[in-house]
Design an enzyme around this catalytic site. Structure first.
Site, short mmCIF file in Angstrom:
data_model
loop_
_atom_site.label_atom_id
_atom_site.label_comp_id
_atom_site.label_asym_id
_atom_site.label_seq_id
_atom_site.Cartn_x
_atom_site.Cartn_y
_atom_site.Cartn_z
N GLY A 148 4.61 3.11 -3.93
CA GLY A 148 3.53 3.64 -4.74
C GLY A 148 2.24 3.72 -3.94
O GLY A 148 2.11 3.14 -2.86
N CYS A 149 1.27 4.44 -4.49
CA CYS A 149 0.01 4.66 -3.77
C CYS A 149 -0.82 3.37 -3.66
O CYS A 149 -1.24 2.99 -2.57
CB CYS A 149 -0.78 5.78 -4.42
N TYR A 150 -1.06 2.70 -4.79
CA TYR A 150 -1.79 1.43 -4.74
C TYR A 150 -1.07 0.40 -3.85
O TYR A 150 -1.73 -0.27 -3.04
CB TYR A 150 -1.96 0.86 -6.14
N THR A 152 0.84 0.87 -1.29
CA THR A 152 0.71 1.23 0.12
C THR A 152 -0.62 0.75 0.69
O THR A 152 -0.67 0.05 1.71
CB THR A 152 0.86 2.74 0.31
#
Length: 345
Positions: A148-150, A152
């Site tokens: 996921g973005c957060y 990462t």
């Protein structure tokens, strides 16, 4: 190599196309969108007219498996788990940008995703695709669960001090902000211009899907359980994530010492850039790129380390990292097709 993208109308898909269009080893031969089957992709994204000449199609697993070598799933959660096993069983490699194969704990998945987890057989085959940390495992994978973005931004910021046992594992505070593309392309009242402009809000406190993912990754580095307090916010910008992380140092460390540790940890990682002392990264400085930029400040007065980690949520937080993982899976230079400069200003 021929690849397909499933979930063709979302921001993840159009970012995949932006990078894959000039990738020297890949042709995007199919874009799958059941709701838009038969519609030219450029009708949905007019900026690609006369560039991407593909009609979107419905998903037929057996046909897809005969025509492509690798499939990207850029679908919402609780979708890909129903289709990926059929592709894996037919020898097709898959990179899943959703959360369906990231977690290992079925109870945690049910709690945060609201449905039963995918089959344990395929969860066992999935490699967590944090490119800088799991490169060897990704190289041999047939199924990659793209982070996921957060997670990462956050885990890349934390892992060097976690792995070196320099911080308290149970007092980690993560204050993270994302641009509006983090919510996807679907319409929502909270993301209308008049609701979002000149506004700044926290959301999903204590229940965000990325909490167990972050803790699972950090526990893998710590070799024991890790707990975090995670508060996500949405801010009125299009792209970007800034994760501001507060941790208690076990022993006194200077900013200079910790920066040297981070530089050594990421010395062979082309997409992680460690800023010099006194220089704090901004989201604008990674806009449109696959970079993760990290800055540090060791507060000797309080004994805390403040970590600032920034990424573009659609690139390093999604499609760019997915292509980086594809490169690793195929033995290509991991920067191929995604080694682009950030867009500035």
């Amino acid at each position: 190599m021929k690849v397909a993208i499933v979930g063709g109308t979302g921001y993840g898909a159009v970012e995949l196309l932006r990078f894959l269009y000039n990738h020297p080893h890949v042709t995007v031969s199919k874009i799958i969108s059941h709701s838009n089957s038969g519609t030219p992709f450029s009708d949905v994204y007019p900026h690609l007219v006369n560039v991407i000449d593909l009609e979107m199609e419905s998903l037929d697993i057996s046909q897809l498996a005969e025509e492509v070598d690798l499939v990207f799933f850029a679908t919402p959660s609780n979708v890909s788990k129903n289709y990926i096993p059929g592709l894996i069983d037919r020898g097709v490699k898959v990179i899943d940008l959703s959360g369906d194969f990231r977690l290992r704990n079925g109870k945690e998945y049910e709690k945060y995703y609201g449905e039963e987890m995918a089959s344990s057989e395929y969860i066992g085959k999935a490699v967590y695709g944090l490119s800088e940390i799991n490169k060897n495992e990704i190289a041999n994978a047939t199924l990659v669960a793209n982070p996921g973005c957060y997670p990462t931004a956050t885990t890349l910021g934390l892992i060097p001090v976690i792995a070196n046992n320099l911080v308290n594992y149970h007092s980690i505070i993560i204050d993270a902000k994302t641009g509006t593309t983090g919510a996807g392309r679907s319409l929502s009242q909270g993301f209308h211009f008049s609701e979002m402009q000149e506004n700044f809000r926290a959301y999903q406190l204590g229940v965000h899907k990325h909490i167990p993912e972050i803790e699972q990754v950090l526990a893998g580095s710590a070799k024991e359980a890790v707990q975090v307090s995670f508060t996500p916010h949405v801010v009125p910008m299009t792209r970007g994530i800034m994760s501001t992380i507060y941790v208690d140092l076990k022993e006194k460390q200077s900013t200079k010492q910790l920066l040297e540790l981070y530089k050594e940890f990421y010395k062979d990682k082309p997409f992680v850039r460690i800023r010099e002392e006194g220089i704090i990264p901004q989201t604008k400085e990674v806009y449109g790129s696959n970079f993760c930029d990290i800055g540090l400040y060791a507060d000797e007065r309080t004994g805390k380390l403040i970590i600032i980690s920034v990424i573009d949520n659609l690139v390093k937080g999604a499609s760019g990292q997915a292509i980086q993982n594809m490169n690793i899976m195929n033995g290509w230079d991991e920067t191929t097709g995604i080694n682009q400069l950030p867009i500035y200003p």
